[in-house]
Design a protein around this motif. Structure first.
Motif, PDB file in Angstrom:
ATOM      1  N   PRO A 170       0.786  -1.238   0.000  1.00 26.60           N
ATOM      2  CA  PRO A 170       0.000   0.000   0.000  1.00 26.60           C
ATOM      3  C   PRO A 170       0.816   1.285   0.000  1.00 26.60           C
ATOM      4  N   ASP A 171       1.968   1.297   0.640  1.00 25.90           N
ATOM      5  CA  ASP A 171       2.768   2.521   0.722  1.00 25.90           C
ATOM      6  C   ASP A 171       4.060   2.421  -0.073  1.00 25.90           C
ATOM      7  N   ASP A 172       4.093   1.543  -1.072  1.00 30.81           N
ATOM      8  CA  ASP A 172       5.347   1.371  -1.818  1.00 30.81           C
ATOM      9  C   ASP A 172       5.667   2.622  -2.642  1.00 30.81           C
ATOM     10  N   SER A 173       6.939   2.729  -2.997  1.00 31.69           N
ATOM     11  CA  SER A 173       7.382   3.856  -3.824  1.00 31.69           C
ATOM     12  C   SER A 173       7.674   3.406  -5.238  1.00 31.69           C
ATOM     13  N   PHE A 174       7.060   2.315  -5.644  1.00 34.59           N
ATOM     14  CA  PHE A 174       7.274   1.754  -6.972  1.00 34.59           C
ATOM     15  C   PHE A 174       5.992   1.875  -7.802  1.00 34.59           C
ATOM     16  N   LEU A 175       4.997   1.050  -7.525  1.00 36.75           N
ATOM     17  CA  LEU A 175       3.741   1.130  -8.283  1.00 36.75           C
ATOM     18  C   LEU A 175       3.014   2.438  -8.005  1.00 36.75           C
ATOM     19  N   ASN A 176       3.055   2.912  -6.768  1.00 35.53           N
ATOM     20  CA  ASN A 176       2.410   4.189  -6.449  1.00 35.53           C
ATOM     21  C   ASN A 176       3.033   5.342  -7.223  1.00 35.53           C
ATOM     22  N   LEU A 177       4.348   5.289  -7.394  1.00 39.50           N
ATOM     23  CA  LEU A 177       5.023   6.346  -8.153  1.00 39.50           C
ATOM     24  C   LEU A 177       4.540   6.357  -9.594  1.00 39.50           C
ATOM     25  N   PHE A 178       4.467   5.177 -10.217  1.00 41.36           N
ATOM     26  CA  PHE A 178       3.995   5.120 -11.596  1.00 41.36           C
ATOM     27  C   PHE A 178       2.531   5.553 -11.702  1.00 41.36           C
ATOM     28  N   ALA A 179       1.727   5.217 -10.696  1.00 32.37           N
ATOM     29  CA  ALA A 179       0.323   5.633 -10.720  1.00 32.37           C
ATOM     30  C   ALA A 179       0.209   7.157 -10.713  1.00 32.37           C
ATOM     31  N   LYS A 180       1.036   7.813  -9.900  1.00 25.89           N
ATOM     32  CA  LYS A 180       1.007   9.275  -9.850  1.00 25.89           C
ATOM     33  C   LYS A 180       1.454   9.883 -11.174  1.00 25.89           C
ATOM     34  N   LEU A 181       2.493   9.294 -11.773  1.00 22.25           N
ATOM     35  CA  LEU A 181       2.977   9.810 -13.058  1.00 22.25           C
ATOM     36  C   LEU A 181       1.958   9.594 -14.169  1.00 22.25           C
ATOM     37  N   LEU A 182       1.316   8.446 -14.154  1.00 28.39           N
ATOM     38  CA  LEU A 182       0.323   8.141 -15.192  1.00 28.39           C
ATOM     39  C   LEU A 182      -0.889   9.062 -15.095  1.00 28.39           C
ATOM     40  N   ALA A 183      -1.208   9.502 -13.894  1.00 29.64           N
ATOM     41  CA  ALA A 183      -2.334  10.418 -13.729  1.00 29.64           C
ATOM     42  C   ALA A 183      -2.054  11.773 -14.348  1.00 29.64           C
ATOM     43  N   LEU A 184      -0.768  12.102 -14.525  1.00 29.99           N
ATOM     44  CA  LEU A 184      -0.386  13.417 -15.029  1.00 29.99           C
ATOM     45  C   LEU A 184       0.028  13.405 -16.497  1.00 29.99           C
ATOM     46  N   ALA A 185       0.643  12.314 -16.936  1.00 33.73           N
ATOM     47  CA  ALA A 185       1.253  12.289 -18.271  1.00 33.73           C
ATOM     48  C   ALA A 185       0.332  11.633 -19.291  1.00 33.73           C
ATOM     49  N   PRO A 186       0.111  12.255 -20.436  1.00 33.66           N
ATOM     50  CA  PRO A 186      -0.722  11.626 -21.478  1.00 33.66           C
ATOM     51  C   PRO A 186      -0.024  10.448 -22.149  1.00 33.66           C
ATOM     52  N   VAL A 187       1.308  10.464 -22.111  1.00 32.15           N
ATOM     53  CA  VAL A 187       2.106   9.376 -22.677  1.00 32.15           C
ATOM     54  C   VAL A 187       3.235   9.070 -21.693  1.00 32.15           C
ATOM     55  N   MET A 188       3.542   7.779 -21.515  1.00 28.78           N
ATOM     56  CA  MET A 188       4.630   7.391 -20.620  1.00 28.78           C
ATOM     57  C   MET A 188       5.850   7.002 -21.448  1.00 28.78           C
ATOM     58  N   PHE A 189       6.917   7.789 -21.332  1.00 30.72           N
ATOM     59  CA  PHE A 189       8.192   7.455 -21.959  1.00 30.72           C
ATOM     60  C   PHE A 189       9.007   6.671 -20.926  1.00 30.72           C
ATOM     61  N   LEU A 190       9.306   5.424 -21.242  1.00 34.95           N
ATOM     62  CA  LEU A 190       9.795   4.494 -20.232  1.00 34.95           C
ATOM     63  C   LEU A 190      11.195   3.979 -20.570  1.00 34.95           C
ATOM     64  N   ALA A 191      12.140   4.267 -19.690  1.00 35.67           N
ATOM     65  CA  ALA A 191      13.494   3.726 -19.834  1.00 35.67           C
ATOM     66  C   ALA A 191      13.505   2.252 -19.458  1.00 35.67           C
ATOM     67  N   LYS A 192      14.322   1.478 -20.155  1.00 33.22           N
ATOM     68  CA  LYS A 192      14.501   0.051 -19.868  1.00 33.22           C
ATOM     69  C   LYS A 192      13.160  -0.666 -19.738  1.00 33.22           C
ATOM     70  N   ALA A 193      12.304  -0.480 -20.714  1.00 31.34           N
ATOM     71  CA  ALA A 193      10.952  -1.040 -20.651  1.00 31.34           C
ATOM     72  C   ALA A 193      10.939  -2.558 -20.580  1.00 31.34           C
ATOM     73  N   GLN A 194      11.995  -3.202 -21.074  1.00 36.51           N
ATOM     74  CA  GLN A 194      12.034  -4.664 -21.084  1.00 36.51           C
ATOM     75  C   GLN A 194      12.756  -5.251 -19.871  1.00 36.51           C
ATOM     76  N   ALA A 195      13.196  -4.407 -18.934  1.00 36.82           N
ATOM     77  CA  ALA A 195      13.803  -4.916 -17.705  1.00 36.82           C
ATOM     78  C   ALA A 195      12.790  -5.800 -16.980  1.00 36.82           C
ATOM     79  N   ARG A 196      13.258  -6.872 -16.372  1.00 36.06           N
ATOM     80  CA  ARG A 196      12.363  -7.860 -15.770  1.00 36.06           C
ATOM     81  C   ARG A 196      12.467  -7.824 -14.245  1.00 36.06           C
ATOM     82  N   PHE A 197      11.283  -7.925 -13.607  1.00 31.85           N
ATOM     83  CA  PHE A 197      11.178  -7.901 -12.159  1.00 31.85           C
ATOM     84  C   PHE A 197      10.276  -9.040 -11.693  1.00 31.85           C
ATOM     85  N   GLN A 198      10.424  -9.405 -10.416  1.00 33.85           N
ATOM     86  CA  GLN A 198       9.572 -10.434  -9.814  1.00 33.85           C
ATOM     87  C   GLN A 198       9.060  -9.892  -8.474  1.00 33.85           C
TER      88      GLN A 198
END
Length: 237
Positions: free
Chosen positions: A94-122
């Protein structure tokens, strides 16, 4: 010494993701603090020590973050303590700085320019990580062991951002950036007062943040699916 005197065990959860333009934050937080905590434990006869490392920690890794985490692991292994180490992938909750950060950015940006889009996480759920620490106290078989803590599924960064967009109600087109533009974006973001990303973060993403196969998972490890938790807290965005 005063902080550990009389303690039955010590848990070290300290970690930083940004080095403040190379001012030594990684070395101080990950290596020197670990050295001091180990020394304090040994001088106060505190035997049990639980250490939060990170997936990909490697003294010879591609980023300063991973290198400092790897050097800290070496200090723990060389100590006389009854240690257990955990190496989580990126942690969500709930208080992470990962998905929450992207949610805040997506609310503001009409397009997301993403570095290392193919980087893999688990990604791994914060409560599962906490449970692993708590259970380690009661199982002496964990002493001298390192464990990878990873979620059920591997995602690319593009997939995680797209999922976040759907769950927070702000789906956006995602444009993956090549190496040069990724570096330039990271450099520009380093200049902001609030650190969103750095070139060192970019270096970390050159190696996949997924289970290595070199370390086991804790006995009975049943990670919580991201999709079972994230909708509940991302919806607020």
């Amino acid at each position: 010494d005063d902080l550990v005197r009389g303690a039955g065990a010590v848990i070290n959860l300290v970690g930083v993701l940004h080095d403040g333009r190379g001012n030594g934050a990684f070395e101080q937080a990950h290596v020197e603090l670990t050295r001091k905590v180990i020394a304090a434990c040994e001088s106060n006869n505190v035997k049990r020590y639980l250490h939060m490392s990170a997936l990909g920690a490697d003294a010879n890794g591609p980023s300063r973050y991973q290198q400092s985490k790897g050097r800290a692991e070496a200090l723990v292994r060389a100590s006389k303590l009854e240690w257990t180490m955990f190496r989580p992938s990126v942690i969500f909750g709930p208080d992470d700085s990962f998905l929450n950060l992207f949610a805040k950015l997506l609310a503001l940006a009409p397009v997301m320019f993403l570095a290392k889009a193919q980087a893999r996480f688990q990604p791994v759920y914060v409560e599962d990580v906490a449970t692993a620490f708590v259970r380690a106290f009661d199982d002496r078989a964990n002493i001298g062991q390192s464990f990878d803590l990873c979620g059920r599924r591997v995602y690319t960064l593009r997939e995680l951002v797209a999922l976040t967009g759907r769950l927070c109600g702000h789906p956006r087109p995602i444009i993956g950036l090549g190496d040069t533009l990724s570096w330039l974006q990271a450099f520009a973001l380093e200049l902001l007062p609030v650190k969103l990303m750095s070139r060192d973060n970019l270096d970390s993403m050159t190696s996949d943040n997924v289970a290595s196969g070199h370390y086991p998972v804790p006995v009975g490890w049943q990670p919580t699916p991201l999709e079972a938790v994230a909708p509940g807290y991302l919806a607020r965005h």
